[in-house]
Each structure stands twice: as structure tokens, then as C-alpha cells.
Design an enzyme around this catalytic site. Structure first.
Site, mmCIF file in Angstrom:
data_model
loop_
_atom_site.group_PDB
_atom_site.id
_atom_site.type_symbol
_atom_site.label_atom_id
_atom_site.label_comp_id
_atom_site.label_asym_id
_atom_site.label_seq_id
_atom_site.Cartn_x
_atom_site.Cartn_y
_atom_site.Cartn_z
ATOM 1 N N GLY A 150 7.698 -0.903 94.893
ATOM 2 C CA GLY A 150 8.983 -0.275 95.192
ATOM 3 C C GLY A 150 9.890 -0.115 93.989
ATOM 4 N N GLY A 155 2.730 3.438 96.921
ATOM 5 C CA GLY A 155 3.625 2.986 97.973
ATOM 6 C C GLY A 155 4.770 3.966 98.125
ATOM 7 N N SER A 156 5.861 3.661 97.440
ATOM 8 C CA SER A 156 7.058 4.472 97.592
ATOM 9 C C SER A 156 6.959 5.796 96.829
ATOM 10 C CB SER A 156 8.255 3.674 97.077
ATOM 11 O OG SER A 156 8.148 2.319 97.491
ATOM 12 N N LYS A 201 -0.305 -4.453 106.745
ATOM 13 C CA LYS A 201 0.043 -5.655 105.986
ATOM 14 C C LYS A 201 0.391 -6.837 106.885
ATOM 15 C CE LYS A 201 2.196 -3.128 102.098
ATOM 16 N NZ LYS A 201 1.254 -3.394 101.006
ATOM 17 N N ASP A 210 0.991 4.660 101.249
ATOM 18 C CA ASP A 210 1.873 4.036 102.240
ATOM 19 C C ASP A 210 2.479 5.105 103.127
ATOM 20 O OD1 ASP A 210 1.491 1.552 101.137
ATOM 21 O OD2 ASP A 210 3.577 1.238 100.536
ATOM 22 N N GLY A 249 4.058 0.467 91.609
ATOM 23 C CA GLY A 249 4.813 1.197 90.601
ATOM 24 C C GLY A 249 4.268 2.567 90.237
#
Lengths: 297, 199
Positions: free
Chosen positions: A154, A236-237, A82, A25, A215
Site C-alpha cells: 500500500g 495490490g493497490s 487473506k 488485489d 509496492g
């Protein structure tokens, strides 16, 4: 000579080329370049990473096209973006600007609480999240060319992704040993089309590539998910919420490549020194309304 | 015993090539380490992301080892990403490559994913029947050096070339059920003196 674009083979094929890789991301062109330099196979262009979407609340929508275009111009690797679940007009827009993959994602606020997009109608391939085999096969029936676990985006907590990948691989394993007369009932039980259930029973795998998402925040998380049967990793994060994104990005790539070689995974962990991974959340303490994985059906 | 063909397994569609090699009559080995590279008679670099794989080749010390084996005669076949990795250079980009075949490639030459396509491709060395070529964000060949034979073209550009022991295709035979390009590569292994017949 007749050429055909947008076939299932070509759409599923791009995901096959991404196998064994890490998709990151990114929220700026600069982050996209960092991801590419670290060895990402693709980037997911979005305005806010999931942990910030979680923190901000409100309605999360498709990102600004200027941002997505800026990221497409900054890197040579594929760019994904997205859309909200069921928001086929957002998907039409992303196809028209030429993104390489569309993620119909529970991380954004759903636009339709009953139906997902008809993904067969597009030249651009789609990836969708799933928590179990039935959900994965429903998305494939709609035209998804790639599946990822939903995990809990997240959260910095791998437990939901583990649950989802195990649910999918366990259900596939069970189908492979189910006698033919049981398949109709199995299809009914998991709410999936019989043809796809029969195909999985015969081949022992999904008809499309399966990645893990939701995750992953350390090299060991990536190695865990690959050993559990994921064919690649979305982060992602976990990278840009860590306190050393370049190091985390590279370490997660290395661990994904050599996921069965603990000495390489150990070297990847060691390369982080004392840098901190993103802060994690205990999913059991999150209110139901804040959970993303339950979105979609 | 049949030839043992390695498939570079740092990233990409490795399993598809292993399956296709098996169908064509070879034994296949996923290659992630120098030790595995030492054991194989030929190497396939599959489809994948070229920037990613070039970084991993250099981080894990496989780049020099592959170059040394190929210069010593080991047959190499690159598909799509593998063609880019094997090429001498990449048009318009300052991207490192292994420089094993004297061609210049252009990445994503046909366009982005929306332009990815299935094409019936004429490949005279494989016979009259067109080959079901699958191009995915594919490169084409912009410049061909001396000694490089162009085996197929599409839209005016080379998409399959061979120079001595190095073969390169812009498309993905491993995604089809057609084994002809895999068999062509296995014949290259025989042609450079690999023992493909002894027990």
C-alpha cells in the site's frame, strides 16, 4: 486407483502454474472481471486494498465470505484470500469455502505475535511473505507452498520489495558457494531448518515459487522485479488506486510477460499516456507502528 | 543434432518443461516471439492460466503463427492450460481457443484447488506401469471428434488424447521425474519427418 489431494506437489504445483503472471488485489466481483480481462493469472479477494487499510487504521481481518464467494463466482481464474498471521481458524474457514490459495498476510493485523499457522495441516495451499531467506525457509518449514516478498504494501514504493528480493536471492547465491561444513552455522545464523538450507545450497533456488509483492505500481516496477529474480508479481493497490485501472492492469501484465524486452515494457508504459500511477509514500517518513513488513517472524 | 522443442513462454511452468525435455534427450527453447517459433521443430504449451495466455497470444501476434505451423504439420503438445488453448471449444464458456484438436474441454472439471490430486493413471501406450499424473485445477475432455484417439481416461472422462500431430494431457508430466510422456512427444516429432538423427 488411489488419488491423493493436498500433497506438497499439488499445493506447490498451483504456484508453478502461476509463474510469469500477475496476481491482482480486487475488492469487488466487477474488479475481478476487469483483472481477468486484463490477463491476471489470479486475484486476491479482499475488502480493502492495502493503501485503504493503511488509511483506515484499526484492526484488519479476513474479508467477508459473501464478498469472497461473489468474487469466486465471477471469474474462472484462481481466487486467493487473506488471513491474519497465526489465525488458523480464519484459515480453516477459507479452506472450507474452497478458496484456491490462502495468504497468511502481514497486511492484516496479526492474530498471534509469536506463531504462524501450521500450514501443512491444510489441503488448501498457503502463500506467505518474507523479507529474507531465513523468514522464507521458516514459512516453507511450516508448510507454505509459495513465497512472496513482503515489500511495504500500500505504499506505492518499490524500495522494500527490491530490498527483500535482493536479500533472498543474494543469500541463496551465497549458500550455493558455501562449503558443506558451513551449512549448520548458516542455518543457525538465519534461523532456518538445516534440511531446507542444505536443499537451497544444492539446488540454488527456493523449493517453492517466489513472487514479488508490496509496492509494484508501474510496468517498469514489474519488469525490475522480474529481472531481479521474482517469478511473478502481486499488485495490490497499484491497479485500482491508479486513475485508469484497465490500462494499468494490462500494461503491468504485458511488462511482466516480456520483462527482458525493453521495447515491450516501453510500449506498456506508453499505453498509459498521461494516466497517473497510485500516489506513493516515502517509507522512511512512516512511523514504525504503521509499517506492515515487520509483522510476523 | 537432436530436435529443438519450443516451450511457449508467455506464462506458466515453462522451466519445468524445459528441464523435462532436456532429461528426455531434446534441446529446448523458450518461445515468446514469432522469430523463436520459426526455429523450433515442435511446441509445448505448458501449464498456466488459459484466459491469460489466450490474451497474450493474440496481443503479441503468436496465435495465427502457431495455428499455421501446426496445420503445416508441426507437432504440438498442450498440458492442462495447453490442452484448453489447443481445444476446439470450452464447455459452458465463451472462451476463444486456437481450435487445433477436435475436442470440447471442461475447465476446472474436477473442482477447485482443494480437489487437485496426484493419481496413478493407466496409460496403455506408455506400458503397464501407471503414470504419476498430477491434476491441478485440471480440465477434462467432454467430447471427442472423429480422428481423435483417447489415450487415457480418469473418472470416466478423457484426460490424454492425440489427433495426428497434436497431443493433449489434462495433467502435468513436467512436474514428475517420469519422462515417458515427454519421450512419447519426441517420438511424434520423429514420426512427422523431423530430422532427429543427423549431426
Amino acid at each position: 486407483m488411489e488419488q491423493q489431494t493436498g500433497t506438497a506437489t499439488v499445493k506447490r504445483g498451483l504456484a508453478q502454474m502461476l509463474k510469469g503472471g500477475v496476481i491482482m488485489d480486487v475488492v469487488t466481483p466487477e474488479q475481478a472481471v476487469i483483472a481477468q480481462e486484463a490477463g491476471a493469472v489470479a486475484v486476491m479477494a479482499l475488502e480493502r486494498i492495502p493503501s485503504d487499510i493503511r488509511a483506515m487504521g484499526g484492526v484488519a481481518r479476513m474479508s467477508s465470505l459473501e464478498l469472497i464467494q461473489g468474487i469466486m463466482d465471477a471469474v474462472t481464474i484462481p481466487v486467493m484470500a487473506k488471513v491474519r498471521i497465526g489465525h488458523f481458524a480464519e484459515a480453516q474457514v477459507l479452506q472450507s469455502i474452497g478458496v484456491d490459495y490462502i495468504d497468511e498476510s502481514e497486511v492484516l493485523t496479526p492474530a498471534d505475535d509469536l506463531y504462524h499457522c501450521d500450514k501443512q495441516a491444510y489441503t488448501t495451499p498457503f502463500v506467505c511473505g518474507a523479507r529474507d531467506l531465513g523468514e522464507a525457509l521458516r514459512r516453507i518449514a511450516e508448510g507454505a507452498a509459495m513465497i512472496r516478498s513482503k515489500g511495504e504494501a500500500g505504499s506505492g514504493n518499490i524500495v522494500e520489495a527490491v530490498r527483500h528480493i535482493r536479500a533472498i536471492t543474494d543469500a541463496i547465491a551465497m549458500l550455493t558457494v558455501s562449503p558443506k561444513e558451513e551449512l549448520v552455522a548458516r542455518a543457525r545464523d538465519i534461523g532456518a531448518p538445516l534440511e531446507l538450507v542444505a536443499e537451497v545450497a544444492r539446488t540454488g533456488k527456493l523449493p517453492v515459487v517466489l513472487f514479488c509483492a508490496g509496492g509494484v505500481s508501474t510496468p517498469a516496477d514489474a519488469a525490475l522485479m522480474m529481472q531481479l529474480g521474482a517469478e511473478g508479481i502481486f499488485v495490490g493497490s497499484g491497479i485500482f488506486k491508479s486513475n485508469d485501472p484497465k490500462k494499468f492492469a494490462r500494461a503491468i501484465v504485458d511488462a511482466t510477460t516480456h520483462y527482458t524486452d525493453a521495447s515491450v515494457v516501453a510500449a506498456a508504459c506508453r499505453s498509459l499516456g498521461t494516466s497517473d500511477a497510485m500516489p506513493g509514500l516515502d517509507i522512511r517518513k512512516l512511523p514504525e507502528s504503521e509499517l506492515m513488513a515487520g509483522r510476523g517472524n | 543434432m537432436s530436435a529443438l522443442v519450443g516451450v511457449l513462454a508467455l506464462q506458466g511452468d515453462v522451466q519445468e518443461h524445459m528441464t523435462a525435455l532436456g532429461r528426455a534427450g531434446a534441446r529446448a527453447l523458450a518461445v515468446k516471439t514469432r522469430g523463436e517459433l520459426d526455429r523450433v521443430d515442435g511446441l509445448v504449451i505448458p501449464g498456466g492460466e488459459s484466459t491469460t495466455v489466450m490474451k497474450l497470444l493474440s496481443r503479441f501476434g503468436l496465435d495465427d503463427a502457431i495455428v499455421a505451423r501446426v496445420r503445416a504439420g508441426m507437432p504440438l503438445w498442450g498440458t492442462c492450460m495447453g490442452m484448453i488453448v489447443a481445444a476446439n471449444d470450452v464447455a459452458g464458456l465463451d472462451q476463444p481457443t486456437l481450435r487445433l484438436i477436435d475436442i470440447t474441454v471442461r475447465r476446472n472439471a474436477f473442482g477447485r484447488q482443494n480437489e487437485s490430486a496426484e493419481v496413478p493413471l493407466s496409460i496403455p501406450v506408455l506400458g503397464e506401469q501407471p503414470f504419476p499424473a498430477i491434476f491441478i485445477r485440471a480440465p477434462w475432455i467432454e467430447r471427442v471428434g472423429p480422428g481423435v484417439e483417447v489415450l487415457a481416461t480418469y473418472e470416466g472422462h478423457g484426460v490424454m488424447v492425440r489427433a495426428a500431430n497434436v497431443l493433449a494431457t489434462s495433467f502435468h508430466p513436467e512436474l514428475t521425474g517420469d519422462s515417458r510422456v515427454h519421450r512419447y512427444f519426441l517420438e511424434m516429432l520423429g514420426a512427422v519427418g523431423m530430422d532427429t538423427s543427423a549431426a
